[in-house]
Design a protein around this motif. Sequence first.
Motif, PDB file in Angstrom:
ATOM      1  N   VAL A 169      -6.355  10.221 -11.629  1.00 50.66           N
ATOM      2  CA  VAL A 169      -6.478  10.310 -10.170  1.00 50.66           C
ATOM      3  C   VAL A 169      -6.689   8.919  -9.579  1.00 50.66           C
ATOM      4  O   VAL A 169      -6.121   8.594  -8.532  1.00 50.66           O
ATOM      5  N   ALA A 170      -7.464   8.083 -10.255  1.00 46.83           N
ATOM      6  CA  ALA A 170      -7.655   6.717  -9.762  1.00 46.83           C
ATOM      7  C   ALA A 170      -6.342   5.948  -9.778  1.00 46.83           C
ATOM      8  O   ALA A 170      -6.043   5.192  -8.848  1.00 46.83           O
ATOM      9  N   LEU A 171      -5.526   6.139 -10.798  1.00 45.19           N
ATOM     10  CA  LEU A 171      -4.230   5.474 -10.875  1.00 45.19           C
ATOM     11  C   LEU A 171      -3.306   5.938  -9.759  1.00 45.19           C
ATOM     12  O   LEU A 171      -2.634   5.117  -9.106  1.00 45.19           O
ATOM     13  N   ILE A 172      -3.265   7.240  -9.510  1.00 46.62           N
ATOM     14  CA  ILE A 172      -2.416   7.770  -8.446  1.00 46.62           C
ATOM     15  C   ILE A 172      -2.879   7.260  -7.084  1.00 46.62           C
ATOM     16  O   ILE A 172      -2.058   6.855  -6.249  1.00 46.62           O
ATOM     17  N   MET A 173      -4.166   7.252  -6.841  1.00 50.83           N
ATOM     18  CA  MET A 173      -4.678   6.754  -5.568  1.00 50.83           C
ATOM     19  C   MET A 173      -4.386   5.266  -5.401  1.00 50.83           C
ATOM     20  O   MET A 173      -4.047   4.806  -4.309  1.00 50.83           O
ATOM     21  N   PHE A 174      -4.487   4.498  -6.469  1.00 52.11           N
ATOM     22  CA  PHE A 174      -4.175   3.070  -6.412  1.00 52.11           C
ATOM     23  C   PHE A 174      -2.702   2.860  -6.095  1.00 52.11           C
ATOM     24  O   PHE A 174      -2.344   1.991  -5.286  1.00 52.11           O
ATOM     25  N   TYR A 185       1.393   2.092   0.676  1.00 51.67           N
ATOM     26  CA  TYR A 185       1.222   2.121   2.123  1.00 51.67           C
ATOM     27  C   TYR A 185       0.554   0.871   2.691  1.00 51.67           C
ATOM     28  O   TYR A 185       0.501   0.707   3.908  1.00 51.67           O
ATOM     29  N   ILE A 186       0.016  -0.016   1.861  1.00 57.68           N
ATOM     30  CA  ILE A 186      -0.715  -1.165   2.388  1.00 57.68           C
ATOM     31  C   ILE A 186       0.217  -2.279   2.836  1.00 57.68           C
ATOM     32  O   ILE A 186      -0.125  -3.062   3.728  1.00 57.68           O
ATOM     33  N   PHE A 187       1.410  -2.363   2.268  1.00 56.77           N
ATOM     34  CA  PHE A 187       2.339  -3.428   2.619  1.00 56.77           C
ATOM     35  C   PHE A 187       3.187  -3.005   3.809  1.00 56.77           C
ATOM     36  O   PHE A 187       3.679  -1.881   3.871  1.00 56.77           O
ATOM     37  N   PHE A 188       3.357  -3.940   4.753  1.00 57.72           N
ATOM     38  CA  PHE A 188       4.194  -3.699   5.927  1.00 57.72           C
ATOM     39  C   PHE A 188       5.353  -4.672   5.864  1.00 57.72           C
ATOM     40  O   PHE A 188       5.163  -5.888   5.961  1.00 57.72           O
ATOM     41  N   TYR A 189       6.535  -4.134   5.679  1.00 57.26           N
ATOM     42  CA  TYR A 189       7.715  -4.974   5.648  1.00 57.26           C
ATOM     43  C   TYR A 189       8.348  -4.964   7.030  1.00 57.26           C
ATOM     44  O   TYR A 189       8.667  -3.895   7.552  1.00 57.26           O
TER      45      TYR A 189
END
Length: 52
Positions: free
Chosen positions: A18-23, A29-33
Amino acid sequence: MPQMSPLSWWMLFMYFFVALIMFAIMNYYIFFYPPQKSSLSSINSKSLLWKW
Protein backbone atom coordinates in the motif's frame (compact mmCIF):
# COMPACT_ATOMS: atom_id res chain seq x y z
CA MET A 1 3.51 -17.86 18.93
CA PRO A 2 4.78 -19.25 15.63
CA GLN A 3 1.21 -19.71 14.40
CA MET A 4 0.85 -15.94 14.06
CA SER A 5 3.99 -15.53 11.96
CA PRO A 6 2.34 -15.98 8.51
CA LEU A 7 -0.29 -13.40 9.41
CA SER A 8 2.43 -11.02 10.52
CA TRP A 9 4.31 -11.45 7.23
CA TRP A 10 1.10 -10.92 5.27
CA MET A 11 0.31 -7.70 7.14
CA LEU A 12 3.88 -6.46 6.63
CA PHE A 13 3.63 -7.21 2.91
CA MET A 14 0.30 -5.41 2.64
CA TYR A 15 1.67 -2.40 4.52
CA PHE A 16 4.62 -2.00 2.14
CA PHE A 17 2.49 -2.73 -0.91
CA VAL A 18 0.00 0.00 0.00
CA ALA A 19 2.88 2.37 0.73
CA LEU A 20 4.37 1.61 -2.70
CA ILE A 21 1.05 2.22 -4.46
CA MET A 22 0.49 5.49 -2.59
CA PHE A 23 4.04 6.62 -3.42
CA ALA A 24 3.49 5.86 -7.12
CA ILE A 25 0.16 7.71 -7.17
CA MET A 26 1.69 10.73 -5.43
CA ASN A 27 4.60 10.78 -7.88
CA TYR A 28 2.18 10.62 -10.80
CA TYR A 29 0.07 13.58 -9.64
CA ILE A 30 2.81 15.77 -8.12
CA PHE A 31 4.46 16.73 -11.41
CA PHE A 32 2.85 19.41 -13.58
CA TYR A 33 3.92 19.36 -17.18
CA PRO A 34 3.09 22.58 -19.04
CA PRO A 35 1.00 21.96 -22.15
CA GLN A 36 2.97 22.08 -25.37
CA LYS A 37 1.93 24.51 -28.06
CA SER A 38 0.16 22.61 -30.76
CA SER A 39 1.77 22.66 -34.17
CA LEU A 40 -1.69 22.95 -35.77
CA SER A 41 -1.98 26.59 -34.73
CA SER A 42 1.23 27.45 -36.56
CA ILE A 43 -0.17 26.14 -39.86
CA ASN A 44 -1.82 28.80 -41.96
CA SER A 45 -5.58 28.24 -41.89
CA LYS A 46 -5.92 29.20 -45.56
CA SER A 47 -3.82 26.21 -46.54
CA LEU A 48 -6.38 23.94 -44.90
CA LEU A 49 -9.22 25.15 -47.11
CA TRP A 50 -9.68 22.86 -50.07
CA LYS A 51 -10.54 24.22 -53.46
CA TRP A 52 -12.74 21.79 -55.34
